[in-house]
Design a protein around this motif. Structure first.
Motif, mmCIF file in Angstrom:
data_model
loop_
_atom_site.group_PDB
_atom_site.id
_atom_site.type_symbol
_atom_site.label_atom_id
_atom_site.label_comp_id
_atom_site.label_asym_id
_atom_site.label_seq_id
_atom_site.Cartn_x
_atom_site.Cartn_y
_atom_site.Cartn_z
ATOM 1 N N TYR A 45 0.835 -1.195 0.000
ATOM 2 C CA TYR A 45 0.000 0.000 0.000
ATOM 3 C C TYR A 45 0.871 1.247 0.000
ATOM 4 O O TYR A 45 1.823 1.342 0.776
ATOM 5 N N HIS A 49 -3.439 3.155 -1.212
ATOM 6 C CA HIS A 49 -3.844 2.506 -2.454
ATOM 7 C C HIS A 49 -3.022 1.229 -2.639
ATOM 8 O O HIS A 49 -1.808 1.235 -2.455
ATOM 9 N N ARG A 68 -4.530 0.385 -7.572
ATOM 10 C CA ARG A 68 -5.994 0.518 -7.537
ATOM 11 C C ARG A 68 -6.359 1.656 -6.601
ATOM 12 O O ARG A 68 -5.914 1.700 -5.459
ATOM 13 N N ASN A 70 -8.271 3.476 -4.004
ATOM 14 C CA ASN A 70 -8.989 2.917 -2.861
ATOM 15 C C ASN A 70 -10.116 3.850 -2.405
ATOM 16 O O ASN A 70 -10.075 4.396 -1.311
ATOM 17 N N ARG A 71 -11.089 4.001 -3.266
ATOM 18 C CA ARG A 71 -12.238 4.838 -2.930
ATOM 19 C C ARG A 71 -13.510 4.109 -3.343
ATOM 20 O O ARG A 71 -13.516 3.329 -4.290
ATOM 21 N N ALA A 154 -12.391 7.243 2.889
ATOM 22 C CA ALA A 154 -11.352 6.224 2.788
ATOM 23 C C ALA A 154 -10.206 6.519 3.757
ATOM 24 O O ALA A 154 -9.696 5.611 4.415
ATOM 25 N N GLU A 158 -8.895 4.228 6.895
ATOM 26 C CA GLU A 158 -7.477 3.848 7.048
ATOM 27 C C GLU A 158 -6.970 4.207 8.443
ATOM 28 O O GLU A 158 -6.259 3.424 9.074
#
Length: 162
Positions: A45, A49, A68, A70-71, A154, A158
């Motif tokens: 990550y 992401h 990718r 991340n949303r 997001a 996290e």
């Protein structure tokens, strides 16, 4: 010899081939955190992401850095996200970006792929990884500006996991 015919064999002094060990050594040198999944793929990550560093092709000679976004964005945003993806692809050489429908939401990806059939130097590998990650993150930041509520959600999720 035609344009599409392969040239003669590479000299014995060829560059070392792409390998998972070389990818992880490069990440280690930059003190980056990563993991290796059950298929042997290296990933981790960056700024929340998920990125993978795939070796693909018949001899695993292609290196693909795939990230990718991340949303959580609903299907109702497909046209708007697709327009942003198309604008990015029209204005930049890399990464290639695309959107796909994944169940009830959109998946947005960035990829940077290079053929290393004839090997590569450690410096080339480092530049490829850094370029793939940093340019994908630039695209993801542009999407975050267009979708600030999804980005904030997001980031909050996290923070809860840390």
């Amino acid at each position: 010899m035609g344009f599409f015919n392969k040239p003669t064999a590479t000299p014995a002094s060829a560059l070392p081939p792409l390998s998972a060990e070389r990818i992880t050594a490069c990440l280690d040198a930059r003190e980056m955190r990563y993991g290796i999944d059950g298929d042997g793929d290296v990933g981790g990550y960056w700024d929340g992401h998920l990125f993978y560093f795939f070796r693909i092709g018949q001899d695993q000679e292609y290196l693909q850095v795939r990230g990718r976004w991340n949303r959580q964005v609903g299907l109702d945003e497909l046209a708007a996200v697709s327009a942003k993806v198309n604008d990015w692809n029209a204005d930049r050489l890399w990464p290639k970006v695309y959107v796909r429908v994944e169940d009830d939401r959109l998946g947005v990806y960035a990829e940077h792929t290079v053929d290393y059939e004839h090997g590569l130097t450690d410096e080339q590998l480092d530049v490829h990884l850094a370029c793939g990650i940093s340019t994908a993150l630039s695209f993801f930041e542009a999407l975050d500006e267009a979708y600030p509520e999804q980005a904030a959600a997001a980031k909050a999720a996290e923070a809860e996991q840390e």
